[in-house]
Motif scaffolding. Structure first.
Motif, short mmCIF file in Angstrom:
data_model
loop_
_atom_site.label_atom_id
_atom_site.label_comp_id
_atom_site.label_asym_id
_atom_site.label_seq_id
_atom_site.Cartn_x
_atom_site.Cartn_y
_atom_site.Cartn_z
N ASP A 1 5.09 13.11 -8.75
CA ASP A 1 6.49 13.32 -9.12
C ASP A 1 7.35 12.22 -8.52
O ASP A 1 8.32 11.76 -9.11
CB ASP A 1 6.97 14.69 -8.62
CG ASP A 1 6.18 15.81 -9.27
OD1 ASP A 1 5.69 15.60 -10.39
OD2 ASP A 1 6.06 16.89 -8.66
N SER A 2 6.98 11.80 -7.32
CA SER A 2 7.68 10.67 -6.73
C SER A 2 6.75 10.03 -5.71
O SER A 2 5.71 10.57 -5.36
CB SER A 2 8.98 11.12 -6.07
OG SER A 2 8.69 11.90 -4.94
N GLY A 3 7.15 8.88 -5.21
CA GLY A 3 6.33 8.17 -4.25
C GLY A 3 5.84 6.87 -4.85
O GLY A 3 5.93 6.65 -6.06
N GLU A 4 5.34 6.01 -3.97
CA GLU A 4 4.90 4.69 -4.44
C GLU A 4 3.50 4.39 -3.95
O GLU A 4 3.09 4.86 -2.89
CB GLU A 4 5.85 3.61 -3.90
CG GLU A 4 7.16 3.56 -4.64
CD GLU A 4 8.33 3.33 -3.70
OE1 GLU A 4 8.17 2.56 -2.74
OE2 GLU A 4 9.38 3.97 -3.92
N ILE A 5 2.80 3.60 -4.76
CA ILE A 5 1.46 3.17 -4.38
C ILE A 5 1.44 1.65 -4.32
O ILE A 5 1.95 0.99 -5.24
CB ILE A 5 0.40 3.69 -5.38
CG1 ILE A 5 0.34 5.22 -5.33
CG2 ILE A 5 -0.96 3.09 -5.07
CD1 ILE A 5 -0.55 5.84 -6.38
N TYR A 6 0.91 1.11 -3.24
CA TYR A 6 0.77 -0.34 -3.11
C TYR A 6 -0.69 -0.67 -2.98
O TYR A 6 -1.42 -0.06 -2.20
CB TYR A 6 1.54 -0.85 -1.89
CG TYR A 6 3.04 -0.67 -2.04
CD1 TYR A 6 3.83 -1.73 -2.48
CD2 TYR A 6 3.63 0.54 -1.74
CE1 TYR A 6 5.20 -1.56 -2.64
CE2 TYR A 6 4.99 0.73 -1.90
CZ TYR A 6 5.77 -0.33 -2.35
OH TYR A 6 7.12 -0.16 -2.52
N ILE A 7 -1.14 -1.63 -3.78
CA ILE A 7 -2.52 -2.12 -3.67
C ILE A 7 -2.43 -3.55 -3.20
O ILE A 7 -1.75 -4.38 -3.83
CB ILE A 7 -3.24 -2.09 -5.03
CG1 ILE A 7 -3.09 -0.72 -5.70
CG2 ILE A 7 -4.69 -2.51 -4.89
CD1 ILE A 7 -4.08 0.32 -5.33
N ASN A 8 -3.07 -3.85 -2.08
CA ASN A 8 -2.98 -5.18 -1.48
C ASN A 8 -1.53 -5.60 -1.29
O ASN A 8 -1.17 -6.76 -1.49
CB ASN A 8 -3.68 -6.22 -2.35
CG ASN A 8 -5.18 -6.09 -2.26
OD1 ASN A 8 -5.71 -5.72 -1.20
ND2 ASN A 8 -5.87 -6.33 -3.36
N GLY A 9 -0.72 -4.65 -0.96
CA GLY A 9 0.68 -4.95 -0.67
C GLY A 9 1.57 -5.04 -1.88
O GLY A 9 2.78 -5.20 -1.76
N GLU A 10 0.97 -4.94 -3.07
CA GLU A 10 1.80 -5.03 -4.27
C GLU A 10 1.95 -3.68 -4.92
O GLU A 10 1.00 -2.91 -5.01
CB GLU A 10 1.18 -6.03 -5.26
CG GLU A 10 1.50 -7.46 -4.90
CD GLU A 10 0.82 -8.44 -5.84
OE1 GLU A 10 0.71 -8.13 -7.03
OE2 GLU A 10 0.40 -9.50 -5.34
N ARG A 11 3.13 -3.44 -5.42
CA ARG A 11 3.43 -2.18 -6.07
C ARG A 11 2.50 -1.98 -7.28
O ARG A 11 2.38 -2.86 -8.12
CB ARG A 11 4.89 -2.19 -6.52
CG ARG A 11 5.33 -0.97 -7.27
CD ARG A 11 5.59 0.16 -6.28
NE ARG A 11 5.73 1.42 -6.98
CZ ARG A 11 6.88 1.91 -7.42
NH1 ARG A 11 7.99 1.23 -7.22
NH2 ARG A 11 6.93 3.06 -8.06
N ALA A 12 1.84 -0.85 -7.33
CA ALA A 12 0.93 -0.58 -8.45
C ALA A 12 1.42 0.64 -9.22
O ALA A 12 1.86 1.61 -8.62
CB ALA A 12 -0.48 -0.33 -7.92
N VAL A 13 1.37 0.54 -10.52
CA VAL A 13 1.73 1.68 -11.36
C VAL A 13 0.44 2.26 -11.93
O VAL A 13 -0.24 1.62 -12.73
CB VAL A 13 2.68 1.27 -12.49
CG1 VAL A 13 3.04 2.49 -13.33
CG2 VAL A 13 3.92 0.62 -11.92
#
Ligand SMILES: Nc1ncnc2c1ncn2[C@@H]1O[C@H](COP(=O)(O)OP(=O)(O)OP(=O)(O)O)[C@@H](O)[C@H]1O
Ligand SMILES: [Mg+2]
Lengths: 427, 265
Positions: free
Chosen positions: B66-78
C-alpha cells in the motif's frame, strides 16, 4: 495394485488369465479411459446396428457419421482448452448459429450485390469473415471473463441467449439458402470429398506418422534411460493403430457415389472417400494437439488449470492466456459453422441448437476434468464420436429431437458421475 | 528498531523502507524497514500471522504494497508483478511452493520462462536436462522428473521449488520456509546450498520457524510481531532466548525482565 504376494483364495486359472490380460494391457500402456470409450462406442454401434435392423454399421451410415461428428469434434478440441483453464463455454451452439447465419447472409444477400452469385472468391470472403467474427465473439467473451472478472459460466450463459437471438435477428428467422457452389464443398456431399485413391493416401500417411511417433517415442525414452515398453507391445500397438486407420478407410471407401452421379464420371463403383469435413477435423486435431502440447500457450493453459496462483507467480499473463483460449474457441466454432452451413446448404436460425451439450459432453467423456488442468485433444475427438454416434443412432431409430436432448443430457451427467466415482476409488 | 546493528558494508542489495500492507482492517505489514547485503543471510522470524510472507511478497511482486519504497542496489525499484521482480533477479521459494500439480517438475521449474526451440516450440528436452542438472545438486535421489508434481512427495515438491529459484541465477533469493517439508538429509543439503549461494555473493531472505536453523545460517535476524518490526539484531550478539523473547513478547534484548524471559520456557 498389490503385487500378488498375498495369495488370495481366488487364485484360480481364470484369475491368472485375467491377471495376464491386465499385465498385457499394462505393458501397452493403453489407458483405461481409452478402453472405456472404445467399449462405449462398441456398445452404441452394435446396439444401434441391431435396433435399426442392420443399417447403422453400413458404410453409408458410418460415412455420414464421420461427417456429422466433424462439427462437434472441431468445437470439442477448443472446449478442452477452455475447460482445462477452469472455464466453460455454454455459448458455442448459439455462436455457431450466429456465425453460420452471418456467412450465409454474406453469400446470399450482401456480397452478390458487389460480385454476383457464385463468384470464385465468394467462399474465401465468407469464410474469412466468419472466422474473424468467431474470433471477435470469442475475444469479447474472453475479455469479459479474464479482464472484467465475470465467471465464464455467466458470460457464456448470456452469450447462449444473445447469439441465438442474433442468429434469428440477422434474417428475421428466415432460412437462408442455398450456399455458394464452392463453399458447399466445405460440407462434404457428393462433390466435397477426396475420392477413394486419395483417402488411401491419407491413410498411408497417417500410418507412417503413427509408426514414426512410436519409433521416436522409443528412441527418446531410450536416450533418457526411461523404462521402455516391450518391443512386442510397440509392434502390437503400431499394427493395431494402423489396422484401425486403414480398416476405417477401406470400409468407408465402400460407400459409393449414386449411380446417376457415377455414370457422369465414367460409371462403375466410385467411392466417396473421406469427406472434406473429416479432413478439416483431422487438420484441426493435429494443429490443436500441437498447440496444446508443444506451444507455450498450451502449457500455460494447463498450468493455469493446475494452479492459477502458481501461473501468476511464474510471471504468466494469465488473463491474456484465458482470453486467447476463448478467441481460439471462437475461431473453431466458426470453422464448425462453415462446415455445418455448407453441409446443410442452408442457414436456419436454430442452427447449432444444443450443440453446447454435445461439445461439453464430448470433452468430458474424452477425459477432460471439469476441475481443470487435465484433458487431451484426441480424447475429446473420440468423445465427440461417441456423442454423435448416440445422436445419429437415435435419429435413425426415429427418436424425436427433444428426447434426443434428454438422452444426451443424461449421458453427460452419467459420464461426469462415473468419472468422479472412478477417481474416488483408491488405486 | 534503533538497536539495529548496521555494519557499514556499502550499498545494501535490497532496502525495503516503511512497507505497509493492509487486508481490509488487518495491518498485515505495518511500516516495516529491512535491508539485505550481498552474501548475507537475513533471517526473518516471527510467529504465525506476523506478516513475514506478506512482507516478502511485496518484494517478489506477488502483492503490491500500500505504501513504502524498495531500493535495489541503492536505486528505487518499482516491483508490481512477479515479472518485474525477476527482472531484478529476485527469485522466490514460496511457502505454498506455487507449483502446478498437473505438470511435471521441469515444466514447473521453467513455468513462465520456458526454453524454446528455434521454431518457438517448447524444448522439453533442454528443460529436462537443466532440471536434472540442478536436481543433482539438491536432491540426487529424485529421478522421476517427468511425472506430474501431483504424485511427488512433499520433499520432492520442495526441491522443485528450490531448483526453480536456483536455476535462474538469483542475486536476491527469498526462501519462505524452504525446509518445512524436508527430511534431515535434505534439510542439511539445503543448508549447504544456502551457504554455497551466500559464498557466491547472493543475498538471501530466509523465513523460518526453525530458530536453530536460523541461528546456524543467518548473519542478522529481523523479528516481526503483528505486522510490526520488533527489531533487527546481529546473530553473534544475541542468544536464542533473546530472539524468542522478541518473537513472543516483542521485547528487544536487554529490555525484557528475567521473569518475562523465564516465562518463555
Ligand atoms: N490474501 C490475504 N487476505 C487477507 N488477509 C491476509 C491475506 N494474506 C495474509 N493475510 C493476513 O495477514 C496477516 C499476515 O499473514 P502472513 O501470511 O504474512 O503471516 P506469516 O508471518 O507469513 O505467518 P506464517 O508463519 O504462518 O506463514 C495474517 O493476519 C493473515 O491473516
Ligand atoms: Mg508465511
Amino acid at each position: 495394485m498389490t503385487d500378488g504376494s498375498l495369495i488370495s483364495p481366488e487364485t484360480s486359472r481364470t484369475a491368472a488369465v485375467r491377471r495376464g490380460f491386465r499385465a498385457a494391457l499394462h505393458a501397452t500402456e493403453i489407458d483405461t479411459r481409452l478402453m472405456g470409450m472404445l467399449g462405449a462406442l462398441a456398445i452404441i454401434w452394435i446396439g444401434f446396428h441391431f435396433w435399426t435392423g442392420g443399417t447403422f454399421l453400413t458404410p453409408r451410415n458410418l460415412w455420414n457419421l464421420s461427417v456429422q461428428t466433424a462439427t462437434v469434434a472441431i468445437m470439442a478440441t477448443g472446449m478442452v482448452l477452455i475447460i482445462v483453464s477452469r472455464n466453460i463455454d455454454l455459448s458455442v451452439g448459439s455462436v455457431l448459429g450466429a456465425v453460420g447465419m452471418a456467412m450465409a447472409m454474406l453469400q446470399r444477400e450482401i456480397l452478390p450485390e458487389w460480385i454476383g452469385y457464385d463468384h470464385w472468391a465468394m467462399w474465401i470472403i465468407a469464410l474469412a469473415a466468419g472466422l474473424l467474427l468467431g474470433a471477435l465473439i470469442g475475444g469479447l467473451h474472453g475479455f469479459i471473463i479474464a479482464y472484467v472478472g465475470v465467471p465464464s459460466f455467466i458470460v457464456t450463459l448470456g452469450g447462449l441467449l444473445v447469439w441465438r437471438g442474433v442468429a434469428w435477428w440477422q434474417a428475421s428467422g428466415q432460412t437462408i439458402a442455398p450456399m455458394d457452389k464452392t463453399f458447399q464443398l466445405l460440407g462434404g456431399g457428393s462433390r466435397g470429398n477426396i475420392g477413394g485413391f486419395w483417402s488411401w493416401i491419407v491413410g498411408a500417411v497417417a500410418c507412417g506418422l503413427i509408426l514414426l511417433l512410436l519409433v521416436n517415442g522409443r528412441r527418446q525414452r531410450g536416450k533418457f534411460g526411461l523404462r521402455l515398453r516391450p518391443v512386442w507391445a510397440d509392434i502390437v500397438l503400431g499394427a493395431l493403430y494402423c489396422g484401425v486407420v486403414l480398416g476405417a478407410i477401406g470400409y468407408l471407401n465402400r460407400y459409393f457415389l449414386p449411380e446417376r452421379v457415377a455414370a457422369a464420371r465414367g460409371g462403375g463403383n466410385i467411392p466417396f472417400g473421406l469427406a472434406n469435413p473429416v479432413l478439416i477435423l483431422i487438420g484441426v486435431t493435429l494443429v490443436m494437439t500441437f498447440i496444446a502440447t508443444r506451444l507455450r500457450f498450451g502449457r500455460y493453459v494447463f498450468a493455469i488449470g493446475g494452479n492459477p496462483e502458481a501461473a501468476e507467480l511464474g510471471g504468466i499473463k494469465t488473463r491474456w492466456v484465458v482470453m486467447k483460449a476463448f478467441i481460439l474457441m471462437g475461431v473453431l466454432v466458426a470453422i464448425a459453422a462453415a462446415v455445418q452451413t455448407a453441409r446443410l446448404n442452408a442457414a436456419v436460425s436454430g442452427l447449432g441448437q444444443s450443440a453446447e451439450l454435445y461439445v461439453i459432453a464430448a470433452a468430458v467423456i474424452g477425459g477432460t476434468s471439469l476441475a481443470g488442468g487435465v484433458g487431451t485433444i484426441t480424447g475429446a475427438v473420440l468423445g465427440a464420436l461417441v456423442m454423435q454416434s448416440l445422436q445419429s443412432g437415435m435419429v435413425l431409430v426415429g427418436v424425436e429431437a427433444p428426447i434426443q436432448d434428454v438422452a444426451a443430457g443424461i449421458v453427460l451427467v452419467f459420464a461426469v458421475a462415473l468419472d468422479s466415482i472412478l477417481k474416488r476409488r483408491p488405486k | 528498531m534503533t538497536l539495529t546493528t548496521e555494519a557499514s558494508r556499502g550499498v545494501p542489495l535490497v532496502e525495503m523502507r516503511d512497507i505497509r500492507v493492509a487486508f481490509g482492517g488487518v495491518h498485515a505489514v505495518d511500516g516495516v524497514t529491512v535491508d539485505l547485503y550481498p552474501g548475507e543471510v537475513l533471517g526473518l522470524v516471527g510467529g504465525n500471522g506476523a506478516g513475514k510472507t506478506t512482507l516478502i511478497k511485496t518484494l517478489s511482486g506477488a502483492h503490491k504494497a500500500d505504501s513504502g519504497e524498495i531500493y535495489i542496489n541503492g536505486e528505487r525499484a518499482v516491483i508490481e508483478t512477479p515479472r518485474d521482480a525477476k527482472k531484478y533477479n529476485i527469485e522466490t521459494i514460496y511457502q505454498t511452493l506455487a507449483l502446478a500439480e498437473n505438470i511435471d517438475a521441469p515444466a514447473n521449474m521453467f513455468l513462465g520462462r520456458e526454453v524454446l526451440t528455434r521454431w518457438n516450440t517448447l524444448d522439453d528436452r533442454a528443460m529436462e536436462q537443466a532440471a536434472r542438472h540442478v536436481m543433482g545438486r539438491l536432491n540426487p535421489m529424485f529421478q522421476n522428473l517427468r511425472t506430474a508434481v501431483r504424485s511427488l512427495s512433499g520433499g520432492q515438491r520442495q526441491s522443485v521449488a528450490i531448483a526453480r529459484a536456483v536455476h535462474f541465477n538469483a542475486r536476491i533469493l527469498i526462501m519462505d520456509e524452504p525446509t518445512a517439508a524436508l527430511g534431515p538429509a535434505e534439510t542439511a543439503q539445503v543448508h549447504n546450498l544456502i551457504n554455497q549461494l551466500k559464498a557466491e555473493g547472493i543475498g538471501i531472505f530466509l523465513i523460518s520457524h526453525d530458530i536453530h536453523g536460523v541461528f546456524d545460517l543467518a548473519d542478522r535476524i529481523s523479528v516481526m510481531l503483528q505486522g510490526k518490526l520488533v527489531g533487527t539484531v546481529n546473530r553473534r550478539e544475541v542468544t536464542k532466548d533473546e530472539v524468542l523473547g522478541m518473537i513472543i513478547i516483542g521485547k528487544l534484548p536487554g529490555t525484557a525482565t528475567k521473569t518475562e524471559l523465564a516465562e518463555l520456557h
